[in-house]
Motif scaffolding. Structure first.
Motif, mmCIF file in Angstrom:
data_model
loop_
_atom_site.group_PDB
_atom_site.id
_atom_site.type_symbol
_atom_site.label_atom_id
_atom_site.label_comp_id
_atom_site.label_asym_id
_atom_site.label_seq_id
_atom_site.Cartn_x
_atom_site.Cartn_y
_atom_site.Cartn_z
ATOM 1 N N ASP A 202 0.829 -1.214 0.000
ATOM 2 C CA ASP A 202 0.000 0.000 0.000
ATOM 3 C C ASP A 202 0.863 1.263 0.000
ATOM 4 O OD1 ASP A 202 0.887 -0.212 2.617
ATOM 5 O OD2 ASP A 202 -1.111 -0.266 3.522
ATOM 6 N N ASP A 203 2.119 1.155 0.443
ATOM 7 C CA ASP A 203 3.040 2.290 0.332
ATOM 8 C C ASP A 203 3.281 2.636 -1.143
ATOM 9 O OD1 ASP A 203 3.645 2.827 3.088
ATOM 10 O OD2 ASP A 203 4.832 0.986 3.115
ATOM 11 N N GLN A 210 -1.276 8.887 -5.308
ATOM 12 C CA GLN A 210 -1.310 10.134 -4.539
ATOM 13 C C GLN A 210 -2.549 10.213 -3.638
ATOM 14 O OE1 GLN A 210 1.398 12.916 -4.868
ATOM 15 N NE2 GLN A 210 2.088 10.807 -5.056
ATOM 16 N N VAL A 211 -2.787 9.112 -2.888
ATOM 17 C CA VAL A 211 -3.893 9.069 -1.932
ATOM 18 C C VAL A 211 -3.371 8.503 -0.615
ATOM 19 C CG1 VAL A 211 -5.663 8.790 -3.708
ATOM 20 C CG2 VAL A 211 -4.601 6.752 -2.688
ATOM 21 N N GLU A 212 -4.191 8.536 0.418
ATOM 22 C CA GLU A 212 -3.816 7.998 1.717
ATOM 23 C C GLU A 212 -3.779 6.462 1.668
ATOM 24 O OE1 GLU A 212 -2.866 9.763 4.308
ATOM 25 O OE2 GLU A 212 -3.192 11.642 3.194
ATOM 26 N N LYS A 213 -2.932 5.875 2.535
ATOM 27 C CA LYS A 213 -2.806 4.420 2.551
ATOM 28 C C LYS A 213 -4.115 3.735 2.939
ATOM 29 C CE LYS A 213 0.663 3.103 5.005
ATOM 30 N NZ LYS A 213 1.887 2.460 5.548
#
Length: 223
Positions: A202-203, A210-213
């Motif tokens: 997910d990293d 360009q989104v949150e994990k």
């Protein structure tokens, strides 16, 4: 003048050789090469069955492509007839598919790594499109789309991401697609990126999109 004609002939011959060298499927060197599915030999494609043992059933399948199919959770069903269903397709570089679309259903963004696709709408309306590759501007990732009605035809170039969507909330749609490979393959983008086994970190995906994990984690849990 003769020199110019010779150069043109050479250029044409080189172009033909280059095209054959880059084709997805090998060209047949005989009338047919029915796949021998029981052979232990592994080649690019399938070993030829003894031609003395070939019969009409090697080129036939009672596929019932005239019958509607039950659609999946995204509202589509692809019934592919390739070399795995008709052994006689081996080396012939072609396959066919019936695609059923529920109201508001879609055949989601995907690619065929080994085939160009030509699609004909048999019933209903489809919104279709494809995206070009990461080529130099102004054509980088250019989106080309069209609304198709019954009888319309659209082409999806080999390897490019494409989709079909039925915009009608009340009526299903049906299409037939021909593909330029005995085994075109399919990579559904969402499934490949968010549903791989094992999962992509997910990293990596959070950075790429360009989104949150936690958004990536949610997507990976729902594909």
């Amino acid at each position: 003048m003769a020199s110019s004609s010779s150069f043109l002939l050479l250029a044409v011959l080189l172009a033909l050789v280059s095209w054959q060298a880059t084709a997805s499927d090998p060209s047949p060197l005989q009338d047919f090469c029915v796949a021998d599915m029981n052979s232990p030999v592994r080649v690019n494609g399938f070993v030829c069955k003894n031609p003395m043992e070939v019969n009409a059933d090697d080129f036939f399948k009672a596929a019932a492509l005239d019958k509607p199919r039950v659609t999946n959770k995204v509202g589509s069903n692809v019934t592919l007839i390739n070399v795995m269903q008709i052994a006689g397709l081996n080396t012939l570089g072609i396959s066919i598919a019936r695609i059923d679309y529920a109201p508001l259903g879609q055949n989601p963004p995907h690619t065929h790594p080994r085939a160009t696709e030509i699609l004909t709408v048999l019933e209903g309306t489809l919104y279709v499109g494809f995206v070009t590759s990461n080529q130099p501007a102004p054509n980088r990732n250019k989106f080309l789309s069209k609304v198709l009605n019954k009888g319309d035809v659209f082409v999806f170039p080999v390897g490019l991401i494409h989709f079909q969507f039925n915009p009608n909330p009340h009526k299903p749609a049906v299409a037939i697609a021909a593909l330029s490979s005995q085994n075109p393959g399919a990579i559904t983008i969402a499934n490949a990126v968010f549903g791989s086994d094992p999962q992509i970190s997910d990293d990596v995906l959070a950075k790429a999109f360009q989104v949150e994990k936690n958004t990536i984690d949610w997507l990976q849990g729902h594909v």
